[in-house]
Design a protein around this motif. Structure first.
Motif, mmCIF file in Angstrom:
data_model
loop_
_atom_site.group_PDB
_atom_site.id
_atom_site.type_symbol
_atom_site.label_atom_id
_atom_site.label_comp_id
_atom_site.label_asym_id
_atom_site.label_seq_id
_atom_site.Cartn_x
_atom_site.Cartn_y
_atom_site.Cartn_z
ATOM 1 N N GLN A 109 20.138 -26.591 13.778
ATOM 2 C CA GLN A 109 21.245 -27.326 13.080
ATOM 3 C C GLN A 109 20.938 -28.053 11.972
ATOM 4 O O GLN A 109 22.071 -28.409 11.467
ATOM 5 C CB GLN A 109 21.714 -28.389 14.647
ATOM 6 C CG GLN A 109 21.431 -27.805 16.078
ATOM 7 C CD GLN A 109 22.129 -26.252 16.212
ATOM 8 O OE1 GLN A 109 23.274 -26.219 15.998
ATOM 9 N NE2 GLN A 109 21.322 -25.493 16.536
ATOM 10 N N GLU A 146 14.598 -20.083 6.768
ATOM 11 C CA GLU A 146 15.733 -20.103 7.848
ATOM 12 C C GLU A 146 15.473 -18.558 8.227
ATOM 13 O O GLU A 146 16.021 -18.279 9.444
ATOM 14 C CB GLU A 146 17.181 -19.809 6.503
ATOM 15 C CG GLU A 146 17.945 -20.759 6.115
ATOM 16 C CD GLU A 146 18.603 -22.236 6.887
ATOM 17 O OE1 GLU A 146 19.085 -20.766 7.370
ATOM 18 O OE2 GLU A 146 18.888 -22.555 7.201
ATOM 19 N N GLY A 201 26.264 -29.201 8.936
ATOM 20 C CA GLY A 201 26.762 -27.977 8.266
ATOM 21 C C GLY A 201 27.587 -28.392 9.635
ATOM 22 O O GLY A 201 26.719 -27.842 11.328
ATOM 23 N N HIS A 202 28.330 -27.147 9.209
ATOM 24 C CA HIS A 202 29.061 -26.605 10.713
ATOM 25 C C HIS A 202 29.888 -25.419 10.113
ATOM 26 O O HIS A 202 30.097 -25.121 8.602
ATOM 27 C CB HIS A 202 30.563 -27.530 11.198
ATOM 28 C CG HIS A 202 30.830 -28.000 9.482
ATOM 29 N ND1 HIS A 202 30.906 -29.480 9.207
ATOM 30 C CD2 HIS A 202 32.305 -27.825 9.425
ATOM 31 C CE1 HIS A 202 31.531 -30.196 8.192
ATOM 32 N NE2 HIS A 202 32.694 -28.680 8.778
ATOM 33 N N LEU A 203 30.930 -24.567 10.672
ATOM 34 C CA LEU A 203 31.962 -23.580 10.069
ATOM 35 C C LEU A 203 33.109 -24.389 9.292
ATOM 36 O O LEU A 203 33.579 -25.365 9.829
ATOM 37 C CB LEU A 203 32.211 -22.837 11.734
ATOM 38 C CG LEU A 203 31.200 -21.995 11.885
ATOM 39 C CD1 LEU A 203 29.559 -22.504 12.348
ATOM 40 C CD2 LEU A 203 32.127 -20.411 12.574
ATOM 41 N N TYR A 262 26.272 -21.911 15.719
ATOM 42 C CA TYR A 262 26.034 -22.116 13.937
ATOM 43 C C TYR A 262 25.156 -21.657 13.324
ATOM 44 O O TYR A 262 25.491 -20.947 12.519
ATOM 45 C CB TYR A 262 26.263 -24.024 14.032
ATOM 46 C CG TYR A 262 25.713 -23.865 12.579
ATOM 47 C CD1 TYR A 262 26.492 -23.746 11.608
ATOM 48 C CD2 TYR A 262 25.267 -25.109 11.922
ATOM 49 C CE1 TYR A 262 26.430 -24.900 9.750
ATOM 50 C CE2 TYR A 262 24.118 -25.410 11.199
ATOM 51 C CZ TYR A 262 25.341 -25.441 10.221
ATOM 52 O OH TYR A 262 24.734 -25.076 8.418
ATOM 53 N N TRP A 317 26.003 -17.694 12.592
ATOM 54 C CA TRP A 317 26.036 -17.368 11.279
ATOM 55 C C TRP A 317 25.952 -17.646 10.345
ATOM 56 O O TRP A 317 26.110 -17.455 9.224
ATOM 57 C CB TRP A 317 28.048 -18.494 12.074
ATOM 58 C CG TRP A 317 28.914 -18.174 10.867
ATOM 59 C CD1 TRP A 317 29.191 -18.964 9.985
ATOM 60 C CD2 TRP A 317 29.621 -17.976 11.526
ATOM 61 N NE1 TRP A 317 30.068 -19.257 9.287
ATOM 62 C CE2 TRP A 317 30.853 -18.259 10.007
ATOM 63 C CE3 TRP A 317 30.756 -17.504 12.139
ATOM 64 C CZ2 TRP A 317 31.976 -18.073 9.892
ATOM 65 C CZ3 TRP A 317 32.090 -16.596 11.879
ATOM 66 C CH2 TRP A 317 32.867 -16.809 11.296
ATOM 67 N N LYS A 318 25.349 -19.349 10.018
ATOM 68 C CA LYS A 318 25.025 -19.168 8.485
ATOM 69 C C LYS A 318 23.980 -18.233 8.690
ATOM 70 O O LYS A 318 23.739 -18.049 7.454
ATOM 71 C CB LYS A 318 24.219 -20.766 9.225
ATOM 72 C CG LYS A 318 23.504 -20.700 7.829
ATOM 73 C CD LYS A 318 22.662 -22.637 7.748
ATOM 74 C CE LYS A 318 21.915 -23.028 6.328
ATOM 75 N NZ LYS A 318 21.623 -24.605 6.289
ATOM 76 N N VAL A 375 30.101 -21.730 5.437
ATOM 77 C CA VAL A 375 29.273 -23.555 6.995
ATOM 78 C C VAL A 375 29.929 -24.568 5.168
ATOM 79 O O VAL A 375 29.912 -23.798 3.855
ATOM 80 C CB VAL A 375 27.835 -22.995 6.747
ATOM 81 C CG1 VAL A 375 27.569 -22.108 7.545
ATOM 82 C CG2 VAL A 375 27.015 -23.274 5.196
#
Length: 218
Positions: A32, A80, A148-150, A207, A210-211, A217
């Motif tokens: 996250q 990542e 960080g988020h959508l 999250y 998705w990233k 993001v």
């Protein structure tokens, strides 16, 4: 010992570092965003000393790095691609281990009790967002959302959900997401909101996934 065997032994060191549920929980939280050891310990349900020991093993395996900020040690994922690695572990386990399938089924047994709903796939979520038919609800804690988020997601931590219902639209379907596929926060949010009459489903990923897929993001 041959060079090839030494290489395999190094790979085994990474495997051993991943071979503990608490360490996987720490990696999930670091997916996250970076965090101090105290935050990581709280999230994983560990003492600070125990969390530090697990983090040192992850660090020796090259999975996390740390920098000092005053008196705190701030940890982050080294790469990542670790998110992708954890996703592959999950997929292999779900495909080949009956116990994994049973536990996942029990975890989300109430998701589609009436047969009318199911978790939202990445593709369906992208399509719904493009049509303006979906509102995103991020139920992670505020510090994780800030890291960080959508795009356009509304952040309402699960503990504050009932007190902040006025932020949620009634004219669109709500898709809740959190830390990853097994995160109980979005699952519980969906259950609560359905009882209150909202049209809501759970994003089947989270999250980090998705990233890691290269999607936008904030």
């Amino acid at each position: 010992m041959s060079d090839q065997q030494q290489l395999l032994d190094i790979l085994a060191q990474v495997g051993r570092a991943l071979g503990n549920g608490h360490r996987l929980a720490l990696l999930e939280r670091l997916a996250q965003g970076e965090a101090p050891v105290e935050t990581l310990a709280t999230t994983a349900g560990l003492t600070v000393g125990n969390a530090s020991q697990h983090l040192q093993q992850l660090r020796r395996a090259g999975l996390v790095t740390a920098t000092r900020a005053g008196k705190q040690m701030i940890y982050r994922l080294t790469d990542e691609r670790i998110i992708t690695l954890m996703g592959l572990l999950r997929e292999v386990a779900e495909t080949n281990l009956a116990e994994m399938e049973r536990l996942v089924g029990r975890l989300f047994a109430d998701d589609d009790a009436d047969g009318a709903l199911e978790a939202v796939s990445r593709e369906d979520l992208l399509a719904g967002l493009a049509r303006g038919e979906v509102a995103l609800l991020d139920v992670r804690p505020e510090d994780e959302f800030a890291a960080g988020h959508l795009p356009a997601a509304i952040n309402i931590p699960l503990t504050q959900l009932e007190a902040m219902l006025d932020r949620l639209p009634r004219d669109r379907e709500i898709v809740a997401y959190c830390r990853g596929p097994y995160c109980a926060l979005s699952h519980e949010a969906v259950q609560r909101l359905r009882q209150l009459g909202y049209r809501v489903r759970r994003f089947e990923e989270g999250y980090p996934e998705w990233k890691a897929a290269g999607l936008p993001v904030v």
